[in-house]
Design an enzyme around this catalytic site. Structure first.
Site, PDB file in Angstrom:
ATOM      1  N   GLN A   1       0.769  -1.113  -0.039  1.00  0.00           N
ATOM      2  CA  GLN A   1       0.139   0.133  -0.055  1.00  0.00           C
ATOM      3  C   GLN A   1       0.983   1.325   0.098  1.00  0.00           C
ATOM      4  O   GLN A   1       2.034   1.249   0.117  1.00  0.00           O
ATOM      5  CB  GLN A   1      -0.829   0.079   1.288  1.00  0.00           C
ATOM      6  CG  GLN A   1      -1.925  -1.034   1.187  1.00  0.00           C
ATOM      7  CD  GLN A   1      -2.712  -0.985   2.426  1.00  0.00           C
ATOM      8  OE1 GLN A   1      -2.956  -1.683   3.356  1.00  0.00           O
ATOM      9  NE2 GLN A   1      -3.640   0.165   2.316  1.00  0.00           N
TER      10      GLN A   1
ATOM     11  N   ASP B   1      -2.311  -4.812  -0.548  1.00  0.00           N
ATOM     12  CA  ASP B   1      -2.179  -6.196   0.215  1.00  0.00           C
ATOM     13  C   ASP B   1      -2.636  -6.637   1.297  1.00  0.00           C
ATOM     14  O   ASP B   1      -3.113  -7.958   1.278  1.00  0.00           O
ATOM     15  CB  ASP B   1      -0.444  -6.518   0.322  1.00  0.00           C
ATOM     16  CG  ASP B   1      -0.003  -5.491   1.199  1.00  0.00           C
ATOM     17  OD1 ASP B   1      -0.681  -4.614   1.675  1.00  0.00           O
ATOM     18  OD2 ASP B   1       1.344  -5.448   1.255  1.00  0.00           O
TER      19      ASP B   1
HETATM   20  O1  LIG Z   1       1.809   0.180   4.985  1.00  0.00           O
HETATM   21  C1  LIG Z   1       1.381  -0.952   4.996  1.00  0.00           C
HETATM   22  C2  LIG Z   1      -0.071  -0.962   5.434  1.00  0.00           C
HETATM   23  O2  LIG Z   1      -0.789   0.223   5.884  1.00  0.00           O
HETATM   24  C3  LIG Z   1       1.777  -2.267   4.799  1.00  0.00           C
HETATM   25  O3  LIG Z   1       1.323  -3.323   5.297  1.00  0.00           O
HETATM   26  C4  LIG Z   1       2.172  -2.371   3.123  1.00  0.00           C
HETATM   27  O4  LIG Z   1       0.884  -2.442   2.665  1.00  0.00           O
HETATM   28  C5  LIG Z   1       3.436  -3.195   2.866  1.00  0.00           C
HETATM   29  O5  LIG Z   1       3.037  -4.797   3.196  1.00  0.00           O
HETATM   30  P1  LIG Z   1       3.942  -5.870   3.279  1.00  0.00           P
HETATM   31  O6  LIG Z   1       5.179  -5.605   2.210  1.00  0.00           O
HETATM   32  O7  LIG Z   1       4.743  -5.823   4.684  1.00  0.00           O
HETATM   33  O8  LIG Z   1       3.380  -7.018   3.210  1.00  0.00           O
END
Ligand SMILES: O=C(CO)[C@@H](O)[C@H](O)COP(=O)(O)O
Ligand SMILES: Nc1ncnc2c1ncn2[C@@H]1O[C@H](COP(=O)(O)OP(=O)(O)O)[C@@H](O)[C@H]1O
Length: 474
Positions: free
Chosen positions: A71, A234
């Site tokens: 995100q 995600d």
């Molecule tokens: O910033 C957030 C949610 O707000 C994170 O959850 C990102 O979406 C990255 O996700 P991962 O790569 O750690 O799964």
């Protein structure tokens, strides 16, 4: 049998699953790494996606594909659709001051509390992760680059657009879940808030923002006719992949640590600790996100010079409480609590307790106690969490699985190993392909359930040290 593909373009890698559209049965999968760092040229994601698709056997026999992605990442395009500068990722904390400035400025405009005003306007209080703060950073620090920006997209929007073959920024689309992480889209009204964007970015009135698709609305097709799903953030992807129900929380230990629960009503947390995101089905996904999670294990592994299995063996050979060692794992600064310039620390060292097993144990306990804080924040806002689903790369560690229920204080289900974000995207693709308006019914998740007595004294020792860190920043 019709096949669908689901993509997880996450921080560290790109994963692709290919599943049967009707049953959800896994047919093939592939994966490719992303470059390190908190600033990445989106071309690297496209390259990794193509390699992961190739490893998964290609798309020739696939009828639909959908992309879930990390995100908030700021992807800036010029009027020809070219990337203006490398994308700033969700875990890039350079925009921490921009978050403070925007919060203060909205407070002055509205005469109230700035965090509350951002929560009411965009669903979330501002921290450095949100896209709007990155646009403010760009305007303040790189005004020449900012002046070239004709469109702003998120990682999954950009990859969906690349898959469509378009080079026209007018064709960019996104979905509710990812739009809700920008800071300039309201989960309450379902509309962009260009007035809020205007506090960060001079061309707010004219810059192209991706059209927000409805849940399970198609984003068109690839040049070879593969149907495109809308895609999602995600975390919304993982919630859909797990089929999260009321009373259940997702606890994801990826690069980020996430605790999220599905809600039928928008979350409004005026403290700003919980992000009031939308989900991929038309509901909402209140979520607490930390900057530090599975990489806490990576750091401990590298310090001790051991592999993942040995790290777990060492941790499980130590006593609860790690002989008095307490690790506060703010290794990359922190987002929840909002301490972007904090560093990690190890407390309580004596000649007797500094052993490899205690160090390993303190890392695992530090990770899980940190996530307990996120879980408590989610629970404080909504109905109690009856059980948690532990997913993400860090959930593979046997020591994490063994200690999770004790330290989180709830029953924990460890689903069978899988790529639950990519599975959610595949389920989204199948739902679009089959023309359904609610998620296609797939097999139930299987896994092991842990329901252990809480280790309250370990959590209390962690909290005592963590509150000292927070106080030193106050
Ligand atoms: O910033 C957030 C949610 O707000 C994170 O959850 C990102 O979406 C990255 O996700 P991962 O790569 O750690 O799964
Ligand atoms: N066997 C393992 N045991 C513990 N942790 C692991 C194992 N394999 C991978 N990891 C962790 O998984 C992390 C990557 O998780 P992942 O969920 O793919 O992250 P992201 O979605 O942010 O790219 C790595 O940082 C590593 O710490």
């Amino acid at each position: 049998m019709a096949l669908v593909a689901g993509v997880d373009s996450s921080t560290q890698s790109c994963k692709v699953v290919i599943r049967d559209a009707q049953t959800g049965e896994l047919v093939r999968h592939g994966r490719a790494p992303h470059p390190p760092g908190t600033e990445v040229n989106p071309a690297a994601w496209w390259d990794a996606l193509r390699r992961a698709i190739a490893e998964a056997g290609g798309l020739d026999d696939v009828a639909a594909i959908s992309v879930a992605g990390q995100q908030h990442g700021m992807v800036c395009l010029d009027s020809r659709g070219e990337v203006v500068r490398p994308a700033l990722l969700w875990n890039d904390t350079r925009s921490a001051q921009a978050a403070v400035d925007l919060t203060t400025e909205l407070a002055h405009l509205g005469g109230g509390d700035g965090t509350e005003a951002w929560v009411r306007g965009s669903g979330s209080g501002l921290v450095a992760s949100l896209t709007v703060t990155k646009l403010r950073w760009l305007s303040d620090i790189e005004p020449e680059a900012a002046a070239q920006v004709a469109a702003v997209a998120l990682p999954h929007d950009w990859l969906t657009w690349k898959l469509s073959g378009s080079t026209d920024i007018a064709d960019l689309v996104t979905d509710r879940s990812d739009a809700s992480g920008t800071g300039y889209w309201s989960p309450l009204t379902g509309e962009y808030r260009r007035d809020l964007l205007g506090l960060a970015f001079p061309q707010a009135e004219t810059v192209r923002l991706p059209r927000v698709l409805q849940p399970f609305e198609s984003a068109g097709s690839t040049p070879s006719g593969v149907v495109l799903g809308p895609g999602c953030g995600d975390n919304a992807g993982a919630a859909l992949g797990l089929g999260l129900d009321a009373g259940q929380a997702m606890i994801s230990l990826g690069t980020s640590g996430v605790v999220a629960a599905v809600s039928e009503t928008p979350a409004v947390d005026l403290s700003g600790d919980i992000a009031g995101f939308a989900d991929a089905t038309g509901a909402f996904l209140p979520l607490a996100c930390t900057l530090n999670a599975s990489r806490i294990l990576d750091a401990a592994r590298s310090l001790l010079g051991v592999n993942y299995d040995r790290l777990s063996e060492l941790a499980l050979s130590a006593q609860p409480g790690a002989g008095g060692l307490v690790h506060i794992p703010y290794l990359e600064g922190e987002r929840t609590p909002n301490l972007p310039t904090a560093t990690g620390s190890l407390h309580g060292m004596t000649l007797a307790n500094v052993t490899p097993s205690n160090l390993a144990r303190a890392a695992v306990e530090g990770l899980l106690c940190h996530m307990r804080g996120a879980l408590d924040a989610v629970e404080a806002l909504g109905p109690p969490v009856a059980e948690g689903y532990l997913v993400g790369g860090g959930a593979q560690a046997p020591a994490v699985q063994a200690l999770a229920s004790q330290l989180l204080g709830i029953p924990v289900v460890v689903p069978d190993p899988g790529e639950y974000v990519a599975d959610g995207a595949a389920r989204q693709a199948a739902t679009v392909l089959l023309g359904l308006t609610s998620p296609v019914a797939w097999r139930l998740i299987e896994g092991s359930r842990h329901d252990d007595a809480p280790a309250d004294e370990v959590v209390a020792a962690f909290r005592a040290q963590a509150s000292g860190v927070a106080a030193s920043f106050a």
